[in-house]
Design an enzyme around this catalytic site. Structure first.
Site, PDB file in Angstrom:
ATOM      1  N   HIS A 228     -16.431  29.043  21.600  1.00 25.33           N
ATOM      2  CA  HIS A 228     -15.870  29.468  22.888  1.00 25.33           C
ATOM      3  C   HIS A 228     -16.360  28.573  24.018  1.00 25.33           C
ATOM      4  O   HIS A 228     -17.532  28.203  24.056  1.00 25.33           O
ATOM      5  CB  HIS A 228     -16.332  30.884  23.239  1.00 25.33           C
ATOM      6  CG  HIS A 228     -15.720  31.990  22.448  1.00 25.33           C
ATOM      7  ND1 HIS A 228     -15.996  32.209  21.120  1.00 25.33           N
ATOM      8  CD2 HIS A 228     -14.847  32.970  22.823  1.00 25.33           C
ATOM      9  CE1 HIS A 228     -15.322  33.279  20.710  1.00 25.33           C
ATOM     10  NE2 HIS A 228     -14.614  33.754  21.714  1.00 25.33           N
ATOM     11  N   GLU A 363     -20.351  14.226  36.027  1.00 25.07           N
ATOM     12  CA  GLU A 363     -19.182  13.653  36.709  1.00 25.07           C
ATOM     13  C   GLU A 363     -18.928  12.231  36.214  1.00 25.07           C
ATOM     14  O   GLU A 363     -17.778  11.825  35.982  1.00 25.07           O
ATOM     15  CB  GLU A 363     -19.384  13.672  38.231  1.00 25.07           C
ATOM     16  CG  GLU A 363     -19.322  15.086  38.812  1.00 25.07           C
ATOM     17  CD  GLU A 363     -19.321  15.117  40.329  1.00 25.07           C
ATOM     18  OE1 GLU A 363     -19.784  14.129  40.960  1.00 25.07           O
ATOM     19  OE2 GLU A 363     -18.856  16.129  40.895  1.00 25.07           O
ATOM     20  N   ASP A 369     -14.577  15.675  39.325  1.00 19.66           N
ATOM     21  CA  ASP A 369     -15.348  15.998  40.528  1.00 19.66           C
ATOM     22  C   ASP A 369     -15.588  17.505  40.530  1.00 19.66           C
ATOM     23  O   ASP A 369     -14.665  18.283  40.725  1.00 19.66           O
ATOM     24  CB  ASP A 369     -14.601  15.564  41.797  1.00 19.66           C
ATOM     25  CG  ASP A 369     -15.368  15.897  43.070  1.00 19.66           C
ATOM     26  OD1 ASP A 369     -16.570  16.262  42.980  1.00 19.66           O
ATOM     27  OD2 ASP A 369     -14.771  15.800  44.155  1.00 19.66           O
ATOM     28  N   GLN A 379     -22.707  18.930  48.277  1.00 19.55           N
ATOM     29  CA  GLN A 379     -22.502  18.424  46.912  1.00 19.55           C
ATOM     30  C   GLN A 379     -23.509  17.333  46.566  1.00 19.55           C
ATOM     31  O   GLN A 379     -24.093  17.330  45.477  1.00 19.55           O
ATOM     32  CB  GLN A 379     -21.100  17.833  46.756  1.00 19.55           C
ATOM     33  CG  GLN A 379     -20.001  18.818  46.456  1.00 19.55           C
ATOM     34  CD  GLN A 379     -18.699  18.086  46.159  1.00 19.55           C
ATOM     35  OE1 GLN A 379     -18.564  17.404  45.146  1.00 19.55           O
ATOM     36  NE2 GLN A 379     -17.741  18.238  47.036  1.00 19.55           N
ATOM     37  N   GLU A 383     -25.796  17.916  43.482  1.00 14.56           N
ATOM     38  CA  GLU A 383     -25.346  17.237  42.264  1.00 14.56           C
ATOM     39  C   GLU A 383     -26.315  16.180  41.763  1.00 14.56           C
ATOM     40  O   GLU A 383     -26.209  15.717  40.630  1.00 14.56           O
ATOM     41  CB  GLU A 383     -23.953  16.634  42.502  1.00 14.56           C
ATOM     42  CG  GLU A 383     -22.898  17.725  42.736  1.00 14.56           C
ATOM     43  CD  GLU A 383     -21.494  17.188  42.915  1.00 14.56           C
ATOM     44  OE1 GLU A 383     -21.322  15.950  42.978  1.00 14.56           O
ATOM     45  OE2 GLU A 383     -20.567  18.021  42.994  1.00 14.56           O
TER      46      GLU A 383
HETATM   47 MN    MN Z   1     -18.666  16.916  42.942  1.00 18.41          MN
END
Ligand code: MN
Ligand code: MN
Length: 392
Positions: A228, A363, A369, A379, A383
């Protein structure tokens, strides 16, 4: 100093019991200069509200003070609410509202002015299970609130980035790979219940005609599980909800030791965070080609080439205390956990936390993104960070 709530540290402060000390009962805390009082223990169920009674000591001048909190046992502190001015010689109560989960401790800092009495500090848990009179009832929120990582669309000609909203989750289907590019879902206790795991793996007939539709037999004797993306246990409020997670478009070929051990352990940890008063936004998928299942060796495809076997699986989880307007509550200090693990039978030589990485790295690996509905400045902070928080 042991107060009724536990042990507090008094710095330039004392327990006062004179007629000049403003108090309920016989004693209160008297803070002088720029003193502070600090909890030496954690509350373990977060906090939704703190009330503090305060008054001017004797005929001293007004004072200002604030409430700070720490979620890392006092390593770092953050002020909550506004700075308070105390100018009354009778006790007044100030209420601070917040919404944290897990461990938390508090500190009252006197900032300016005359001596200050404080008394009756009351901390209300943020249990996430209601009952506290808080306004934080978990809801079912937008599975795609963080954004559309690949710009998937519902155009049937967009066969390798075809957007499918299943209500219980949303995914981008890749016809060339015979599986999803990614799956995105929201997790809160509003999605949880007591429906039994249906094990009702079903070919997804909602795929447009001309698309490859995986069947359960495509996975038989391949050495790979029907793994899953959106977990069965994240959707068990009803039989319908649970059955949706068994659509073959939600399945990916996962090495059994990944699916059943390391990957599952992180799924379980996400639900632990949910149970602690949080809601989560989760995105998962696979990239690359070539996994190693229970038959050994490297397998690039199954189903006669119709299903790509990813070399890696990744997942990103954004964790927020239960609340509303979720995306707007994401800050540079929001906890984000990103993992990337190889699709092999030896993946379980490490626990899930060993595979923590940055969203930026995922990414780069996928070309997507993530968190695109969050401001670019937030972000970039979130990130580039590898989570180092608790793992169980
Ligand atoms: Mn991003
Ligand atoms: Mn919410």
């Amino acid at each position: 100093m042991t107060l009724s709530t536990g042990v507090w540290d008094l710095n330039d402060a004392l327990i006062g019991g004179t007629t000049s000390d403003r108090k309920n009962g016989s004693k209160s805390v008297r803070i002088e200069n720029t003193g502070m009082v600090t909890m030496q223990f954690d509350k373990t169920s977060g906090a939704s509200q703190v009330t503090i009674a305060h008054g001017v000591y004797g005929t001293d001048a007004s004072s200002t003070w604030g409430l700070w909190y720490s979620t890392n046992s006092g390593s770092t502190w953050t002020q909550t609410g506004s700075t308070v001015t105390t100018s009354s010689t009778t006790l007044n109560t100030t209420t601070f509202t917040l919404s944290t989960s897990g461990n938390i401790r508090f500190q009252v800092r006197k900032l300016t002015g005359g001596r200050l009495n404080i008394d009756d500090i009351t901390i209300t848990d943020n249990s996430g299970t209601g009952g506290g009179g808080s306004d934080t009832t978990p809801t079912r929120d937008d599975n795609m609130a963080l954004g559309n990582p690949s710009g998937a669309t519902t155009s049937t000609s967009n066969m390798n980035n075809y957007l499918m909203d299943k209500v219980q989750y949303t995914l981008s289907y890749n016809n060339s790979k015979g599986m999803a590019n990614w799956c995105s879902w929201h997790l809160s206790t509003a999605w949880k219940g007591s429906a039994a795991r249906c094990n009702c793996f079903t070919s997804d007939v909602s795929l447009p005609s001309g698309y490859f539709r995986a069947t359960t037999s495509n996975y038989t004797s391949t050495g790979f599980d029907r793994g899953h993306l959106c977990p069965s246990e994240d959707r068990d409020a009803s039989d319908t909800d649970n059955a949706k997670t068994f659509l073959m478009t939600n399945m990916t070929p996962q090495a059994p030791n990944m699916n059943e051990v390391t990957w599952e352990a992180f799924e379980t940890y996400c639900r632990t965070l949910m149970s602690a008063g949080n809601e989560l936004y989760i995105i998962a998928g696979g990239y690359g080609t070539g996994g190693s299942g229970s038959s050994g060796g490297t397998t690039n495809t199954i189903a006669s080439g119709s299903i790509n076997v990813p070399s890696h699986f990744w997942k990103i989880a954004v964790i927020l205390p239960v609340g509303t307007n979720d995306v707007s509550r994401i800050t540079t200090s929001t906890r984000v956990i990103a993992i990337d693990m190889p699709n092999t039978q030896t993946v379980n030589t490490h626990t899930w936390d060993y595979y923590r990485t940055t969203v930026d790295a995922i990414e780069t690996a996928t070309g997507y993104d993530f968190l695109s509905n969050v401001s670019t400045s937030i972000q970039s902070t979130l990130e580039s960070h590898v989570d180092a928080g608790p793992t169980h």
